[in-house]
Design an enzyme around this catalytic site. Sequence first.
Site, PDB file in Angstrom:
ATOM      1  N   GLU A 287      29.808  80.940 101.759  1.00 54.93           N
ATOM      2  CA  GLU A 287      29.949  80.509 103.016  1.00 54.93           C
ATOM      3  C   GLU A 287      28.802  80.880 103.766  1.00 54.93           C
ATOM      4  OE1 GLU A 287      33.146  83.319 102.879  1.00 54.93           O
ATOM      5  OE2 GLU A 287      34.588  81.848 102.258  1.00 54.93           O
TER       6      GLU A 287
ATOM      7  N   SER B 127      37.660  79.612 100.977  1.00 53.42           N
ATOM      8  CA  SER B 127      38.407  79.398  99.680  1.00 53.42           C
ATOM      9  C   SER B 127      37.843  80.091  98.798  1.00 53.42           C
ATOM     10  CB  SER B 127      38.672  77.955  99.592  1.00 53.42           C
ATOM     11  OG  SER B 127      38.976  76.792 100.336  1.00 53.42           O
ATOM     12  N   GLU B 128      37.875  81.373  99.099  1.00 60.41           N
ATOM     13  CA  GLU B 128      37.306  82.241  97.988  1.00 60.41           C
ATOM     14  C   GLU B 128      37.621  82.373  96.570  1.00 60.41           C
ATOM     15  OE1 GLU B 128      38.039  83.341 100.818  1.00 60.41           O
ATOM     16  OE2 GLU B 128      36.404  83.695 101.911  1.00 60.41           O
TER      17      GLU B 128
ATOM     18  N   GLN C 197      30.400  87.336 101.874  1.00 61.38           N
ATOM     19  CA  GLN C 197      29.827  88.109 103.072  1.00 61.38           C
ATOM     20  C   GLN C 197      30.443  89.302 103.163  1.00 61.38           C
ATOM     21  OE1 GLN C 197      30.400  85.403 106.479  1.00 61.38           O
ATOM     22  NE2 GLN C 197      29.118  83.779 105.621  1.00 61.38           N
TER      23      GLN C 197
ATOM     24  N   PHE D  18      38.301  91.134  96.503  1.00 58.62           N
ATOM     25  CA  PHE D  18      39.807  91.445  96.337  1.00 58.62           C
ATOM     26  C   PHE D  18      40.572  90.143  96.086  1.00 58.62           C
ATOM     27  CE2 PHE D  18      39.405  95.518  98.714  1.00 58.62           C
ATOM     28  CZ  PHE D  18      38.975  95.952  97.714  1.00 58.62           C
TER      29      PHE D  18
ATOM     30  N   HIS E  27      36.648  95.473 106.156  1.00 56.24           N
ATOM     31  CA  HIS E  27      35.247  95.062 105.839  1.00 56.24           C
ATOM     32  C   HIS E  27      34.234  96.117 105.468  1.00 56.24           C
ATOM     33  CE1 HIS E  27      36.003  91.229 107.790  1.00 56.24           C
ATOM     34  NE2 HIS E  27      34.809  90.944 107.937  1.00 56.24           N
TER      35      HIS E  27
END
Lengths: 321, 326
Positions: free
Chosen positions: B29, B57-58, B80, B86, B128
Amino acid sequence: MPDSAALYRTVRLIRRFEERAVELVRAKQIFGGIHPYTGQEAIAAGTCAALRRDDLITSTHRGHGHVLAKGADPARMLAELAGRATGLNRGRGGSMHAADFGLGVLGANAIVGAAAPIATGAAWAARRAGSDRVAVTYFGDGAVSQGVVLEAFNLAALWRAPVIFVCENNGWATTTRTADAVAGTITGRAEAFGIPAARVDGMDPEAVLAAAAEAVARARAGAGPTLLECLTYRFDAHHTWEHTARPRYRTPEEVEAGRARDPLVIQGARVPEAERERIDADIEDLLADAVRFALESPLPDPATALDHLYADGTRVRAGAA
Amino acid sequence: MTILSYLKALNRAITDEMDRDPAVCVFGEDVRAAVTNVTAGLVKRFGPERVLDMPISEQAFTGVATGAALAGQRPLIEYQIPALLFLAFEQIANQAHKFSLMTGGQTRVPVTYLVPSSGSRDGWAGQHSDHPYSLFAHVGVKTAVPATPADAYGLLVTALRDDDPVVVFAPAGAMGRREDVDLTALAPVPLGVGRVHRPGSEVTVVAVGHLVHDALAVAEELSDSISVEVFDPRTLHPFDWQGLSDSLDRTGRLVVVDDSNRSCGIGGEILATAAEQMHLIAPPKRITRPDGAVLPFAEELDRALQPSRDQLRTAIQTVAKAGGFR
């Protein structure tokens, strides 16, 4: 374009392969059971007939038909199911992971929908490498509610990737009706991403072939993905455990009605009887040899259980030391 | 000699490998705009066909990388945020990692997953700030956590050349490091080979990632009273067990400092292996995040749950005094 007899041959091969495999499950020669493809043969036969040898496919937990239709050796396939060292995957994959990379079979995948982005990536890479190969990814109606499948639709459409999404809608995700799991329509989900989508009679190999040929031509020409929703019916169990557990979710009347249209009969009617008998006899011989090959093949050596864990041969610590 | 920053080392590794091997491509991304700066300059140099901005859309783009690898490409994915691992865990642990074995060696999946600024990045709170390297070591995905710019360069180059999936964690706590290096001497660092940053004779401190620098600082503070050896495994899977064993042959005492949650973290595995198989003359200790920790937002709370120099100093002193398994 393959003739009617060739399509019949593929349907017949898959049908009889699955029947022999179920016998071997009952005889406890196949460990863990299988998800029989019986009833859905027209889809594998019709789509693979539209592909070249170097095209790519990804398959599913109910995947024997795809792998055979793409040209895998039934003897090595059966040896894989029987967990033999001579199997396609050397006994490391089994029914749910059969792969034959030499034929572009990038493996059957046992997580519903997980192969859709993998096929999309392979298709993208094939184009990047300058080839006109296409990829077909098979999945069931249950997969259309997996987010990753919808994400793959988006990427494939954005990149006009040469991938064909083949949804085998057999009406049931294990024991859940499609109507109870899918809001809207399956074709509508693809169309929302600008992907042309068609409903196809998944019981008629020639109808599937015609639709697949069009989708493959589009993809090869650089015009992007297509979704084919092939309407079909699973004649046998979700998995052979049902043969003993007998869960009740389909009425006998429904199963009877679902089996009324049989791809083997539909395609058989297009082939002269004498030729059909010759094909049938050939396949019986082929499968008799395949069963013999599988059951006479050596079992894998337990000392090799961790072989291939890493492509570069990295070794790991044993579980007891 | 030239000053090389950790960030620049990552960028240089990718650039060098893209120059060397046309199959290397970058997915992620905002990688064209290079919001993390890791991919700065790549799209200009290599073009948009090799540097692909992905939608959010990981799972799909992680699967796409697997498919691209099966068809001959060598993708690098930049995530990122560490927690994106996960989301993509199925596609890495259950797909990419398993193809080699499940297909009986018919194929390989050369994908590199890079997480710049893993662990706490100061004030980014619960979702994060994770540091899930132990999770990947546990499932058997090759896992690197470089501590220095030269190792960041060398391990990332190795990951990109490796034929298996490799996750590279670039800890937030190390991203600001700078090092005086001879650029012509930068070289690939093999997986499974640790590094002794500082030799010592009384206590071995195994430190993971950015904690190597804390361990070096504490070792220096204590140098008048305790001789501390700092061992950096550099990769957690494969792990340099022989290197650890050699260090413990010298010291016989072990402290591990690991930014994992305590239960089932790599620190526990290091202690267990040392206890089972290596030379220890005192009970070992580990400093980790607490069991099942979620990092809270406020700075005081965030710091309270991460391994600290105070904790490490105390552990070293305790282990140095403790005696006698002999």
